[in-house]
Scaffold this motif. Structure first.
Motif, PDB file in Angstrom:
ATOM      1  N   HIS A  22       0.828  -1.207   0.000  1.00  0.00           N
ATOM      2  CA  HIS A  22       0.000   0.000   0.000  1.00  0.00           C
ATOM      3  C   HIS A  22       0.866   1.263   0.000  1.00  0.00           C
ATOM      4  CE1 HIS A  22      -3.166  -2.837   1.274  1.00  0.00           C
ATOM      5  NE2 HIS A  22      -3.974  -1.982   0.660  1.00  0.00           N
ATOM      6  N   LYS A  23       1.975   1.230   0.698  1.00  0.00           N
ATOM      7  CA  LYS A  23       2.843   2.403   0.769  1.00  0.00           C
ATOM      8  C   LYS A  23       3.419   2.782  -0.591  1.00  0.00           C
ATOM      9  CE  LYS A  23       6.859  -0.201   2.349  1.00  0.00           C
ATOM     10  NZ  LYS A  23       7.785  -0.387   3.461  1.00  0.00           N
ATOM     11  N   ASP A  24       3.373   1.856  -1.552  1.00  0.00           N
ATOM     12  CA  ASP A  24       3.834   2.176  -2.906  1.00  0.00           C
ATOM     13  C   ASP A  24       2.937   3.205  -3.592  1.00  0.00           C
ATOM     14  OD1 ASP A  24       5.880   0.317  -2.555  1.00  0.00           O
ATOM     15  OD2 ASP A  24       4.773  -1.291  -3.553  1.00  0.00           O
ATOM     16  N   LEU A  25       1.726   3.412  -3.066  1.00  0.00           N
ATOM     17  CA  LEU A  25       0.795   4.394  -3.632  1.00  0.00           C
ATOM     18  C   LEU A  25       1.005   5.795  -3.066  1.00  0.00           C
ATOM     19  CD1 LEU A  25      -2.447   2.214  -3.570  1.00  0.00           C
ATOM     20  CD2 LEU A  25      -1.206   2.970  -5.614  1.00  0.00           C
ATOM     21  N   LEU A  26       1.809   5.910  -2.021  1.00  0.00           N
ATOM     22  CA  LEU A  26       2.057   7.214  -1.402  1.00  0.00           C
ATOM     23  C   LEU A  26       2.942   8.076  -2.286  1.00  0.00           C
ATOM     24  CD1 LEU A  26       2.771   6.228   2.309  1.00  0.00           C
ATOM     25  CD2 LEU A  26       0.719   7.336   1.401  1.00  0.00           C
ATOM     26  N   GLN A  27       2.696   9.376  -2.222  1.00  0.00           N
ATOM     27  CA  GLN A  27       3.570  10.356  -2.855  1.00  0.00           C
ATOM     28  C   GLN A  27       4.225  11.167  -1.752  1.00  0.00           C
ATOM     29  OE1 GLN A  27       1.277  12.524  -5.768  1.00  0.00           O
ATOM     30  NE2 GLN A  27       0.945  10.703  -7.003  1.00  0.00           N
TER      31      GLN A  27
END
Length: 102
Positions: A22-27
């Motif tokens: 999920h953290k891969d979607l953070l900017q």
């Protein structure tokens, strides 16, 4: 292995994609208030959300008044299914104001 995951940021941005974590979607600068998994119900034009992020937990919908949704999903309903006997499904498009962005 990449899976269809979503997150909600503190700013109310709904971001989804095929990612490993999920953290891969953070900017940069994002604060996440939860996430989970998604699937498209094409027959009903519903984006079905469920589950929770191992990184951030289930979405804290109560913190938001407005959800910012990519304009590609204009006209779709968004529903979060808790999948337990304690919570009713949360119809995001009825409970929150929706703003679309490009």
């Amino acid at each position: 292995m990449d899976q269809p995951k979503f997150i909600i940021t503190l700013e109310g941005i709904f971001r989804l994609g095929m990612v490993h974590m999920h953290k891969d979607l953070l900017q940069p600068g994002d604060d996440c208030i939860g996430g989970g998994y998604y699937r498209f119900d094409y027959a009903s034009n519903i984006i079905v959300l469920d589950g929770l992020s191992y990184d951030f937990g289930s979405p804290d919908w109560y913190v938001l008044e407005t959800l910012k949704v990519p304009s590609a999903y204009r006209g779709w309903q968004i529903v979060y299914k808790y999948g337990d006997d304690f919570h009713e499904d949360y119809n995001v498009t009825e409970e929150l104001r929706i703003e679309y962005y490009d």
